[in-house]
Design a protein around this motif. Sequence first.
Motif, mmCIF file in Angstrom:
data_model
loop_
_atom_site.group_PDB
_atom_site.id
_atom_site.type_symbol
_atom_site.label_atom_id
_atom_site.label_comp_id
_atom_site.label_asym_id
_atom_site.label_seq_id
_atom_site.Cartn_x
_atom_site.Cartn_y
_atom_site.Cartn_z
ATOM 1 N N ASN A 120 0.892 -1.202 0.000
ATOM 2 C CA ASN A 120 -0.113 -0.007 -0.138
ATOM 3 C C ASN A 120 0.763 1.181 0.072
ATOM 4 O O ASN A 120 0.137 2.214 -0.075
ATOM 5 N N GLN A 121 2.298 1.037 -0.173
ATOM 6 C CA GLN A 121 3.006 2.173 -0.320
ATOM 7 C C GLN A 121 4.349 1.740 -0.954
ATOM 8 O O GLN A 121 5.509 1.642 -0.555
ATOM 9 N N ASP B 53 -2.026 0.080 -10.008
ATOM 10 C CA ASP B 53 -2.744 -0.394 -9.131
ATOM 11 C C ASP B 53 -3.220 -1.862 -9.329
ATOM 12 O O ASP B 53 -3.117 -2.547 -8.838
ATOM 13 N N GLU C 261 -2.347 -5.286 -7.145
ATOM 14 C CA GLU C 261 -3.155 -5.979 -6.747
ATOM 15 C C GLU C 261 -3.174 -7.447 -7.147
ATOM 16 O O GLU C 261 -3.325 -8.330 -6.453
ATOM 17 N N GLN D 291 -0.134 -9.141 -5.562
ATOM 18 C CA GLN D 291 -0.471 -9.032 -3.974
ATOM 19 C C GLN D 291 -1.334 -10.501 -3.779
ATOM 20 O O GLN D 291 -1.075 -11.339 -2.898
ATOM 21 N N SER E 187 -6.426 -7.358 1.957
ATOM 22 C CA SER E 187 -6.789 -6.019 2.131
ATOM 23 C C SER E 187 -5.708 -5.089 3.275
ATOM 24 O O SER E 187 -5.389 -6.118 4.048
ATOM 25 N N GLU F 164 -5.238 -1.854 5.931
ATOM 26 C CA GLU F 164 -6.249 -0.649 6.489
ATOM 27 C C GLU F 164 -5.366 -0.007 7.541
ATOM 28 O O GLU F 164 -5.003 -0.709 8.525
ATOM 29 N N HIS G 187 -1.074 -1.389 10.943
ATOM 30 C CA HIS G 187 -1.872 -1.652 9.902
ATOM 31 C C HIS G 187 -2.688 -3.068 10.006
ATOM 32 O O HIS G 187 -2.177 -3.933 10.584
#
Length: 690
Positions: free
Chosen positions: A27-28, A44, A48, A51, A119, A121, A175
């Motif tokens: 995510n970074q 992206d 994804e 990932q 995911s 967060e 996270h």
Amino acid sequence: MKRLLLALLSLALVFAANADEGMWLFNQPPREILQSRFQFAPSDAWLEHLQKSSVRFNSGGSGSFVSADGLLISNHHVGADALQKLSTQEKNFLRDGFHAQSFAEEIKCLDLELNVLDSIEDVTSRVNAAIPKAVDASTAFLARRKIIAEIEKESQDKTSMRSDVVTLWQGGAYHLYRYKRFTDVRLVFAPEQQIAFYGGDPDNFEFPRYDLDICLFRAYENGKPATVTNFLRFSASGPKDGDLVFVSGHPGHTSRLLTMSELEGLRDETMPFNLSTLKRLEVLLGNWSARNDENARRARKLLFSAQNARKANDGRLAGLLDPDLMNPKSKAESDFKTKLVGQSQYADALAAYDKITEATKILMAQSRRHALLEGGQAFNCDSFRIARTLLRAGEERPKPNGERLREFSESGKTSLEIALFSEKPIYTDLEILTLSDSLTFLATQFGANDPLVKKVLAGKSPRDRAVELITGTKVRDVAFRKHLYEGSAAAVTAAHDPMIELARLVDPDARALRKVAEEQDEIKQQAHAAISRARNALLGTSGYPDATFTLRLSFGTVKGYEEDKKTVLPFTTLGGLYARAKEMKNRPPFDLPILWEKRKSHLNLKTPFNFVSTCDIIGGNSGSPVVNRAGEFIGIIFDGNLQSLPWDYAYNDKQGRAVSVDSAAILEALNNVYGARELAGELLKGRRIQ
């Protein structure tokens, strides 16, 4: 290690002009670096897909999906845990390999869990907001544990996914990682261990290498092969010299952001003690294995792990003892602290260094006792580990979720139960061997007259006490374990099991040591968070945190290096394997499996076998896919060379390299050594053709 990445401080992750450093968060990602240096901007969708094609093994290691029918690939040494548990005296899959030619022949692994990151967060604000201000470390730790358990349980209830709050930047951020979990995993293919680990311990962490270190599994759902949307297309040609390549895997742990006092503690206390235990275990298992073939089979995985860890830790300790590594880190830290002097807004960051130093002293003072009692090094056997889990489960499970020891939280329940109720074989003779030795080690460390040692040995020799405990316990019976686990603390007590009672005997001391460690780690987390805030304010927020066995993206180029004034080419070939065997007169561990001798004439000996790259990896990256710009599978990480071992503390690409198996060699071996054309076809087509 003569050329180091120099930064303004040991915590800063500012890139040197030509360094391919970084274990980046998905995510970074390092988009600006990749664009400026390689004119490549991963979208992206590209990120994804990679990932969700990547897999984490609960046994330690990484892998990736390579077909829509749930086929996945990892290393043989990552799969060794599953292979060992499935093996018997009559069928030694770890040594001899395995090939399922149909779905029906695929064998279910006993306790293997795979996690696929769905995911991420950022929950930093929520975690930090729950910690009261100006409270002692114990209160702060309990508050942090409670909010993390709450976040994980809330996420799990909402999504039905495994949910883990991950601490990043040593406490600078938190996270929430959500994973799709697979628990029905079946063995599909494994080569002979001799070709998977060709050259054995002498060639371990060396290059050139000639290893087919692969293992194929298949994920199932509802009794059928899982339908996978995200999987990596397999390249028939592999990479070329100079290619930009990427690694997507789960590096286990690095210590690049630690302060000098923490590094010195590792150098002077933790690492030497760990090495002494590993070398002792290696000699013990090696001697026992030499007695007969069945001993060797039973101990093979443990012995390999001890040998591998010993050699890796030798290399890491060498890095910590190298002034060319430590001096720049010391200067960088000193320079940054000088920058903070006189700036009131960073007073907490400056004070943080002293807090970390003091906490580290406390931790180092009890580190050996903690390793022996809470870490379990004094009771090295599966029976004790099971007994302690049952004892603590009875005590922890009735507590509110946020007040339990972390391993008993609701979010970890499924994983804990998979391990606890595993049907894996546990061998009485091997248990007695390792427990006898570790009890002896306990007595030599504490002294034979230590009150706790006397209680543990109960008036017997370490060997006699080990025999009494191992032969008397029932914890190796899965039905017995389930009965106690589903009961209560009273049921555990009523069992009067000798191994559980041993665990109960040492548990007050072990828990006390753990409490100190948790409180000092809380102090260090808060201190690192203060340093992180100052670093971000002065140096910017770009960078990556230390490895945490969570998914990371690394990049680099396929590239050889110079060693002892000789050029080391980036590739070996299948022909080089046969030349190496001839050079070493086919003596173990340089002998070839029978199939490889028979099928030599069927092979294209010019096929690239292993290759090296500058990708930033560490333990845990084993089994990670190597992909090209198109996201195609071109190789699989299985090792680093000797010069990469200090990467735990500082990356350097002058000679350090990641070592991979080439995708072209995998296909060549499947087709022309093993006759596994159906698997080679599935890899190339992305589907199983029955």
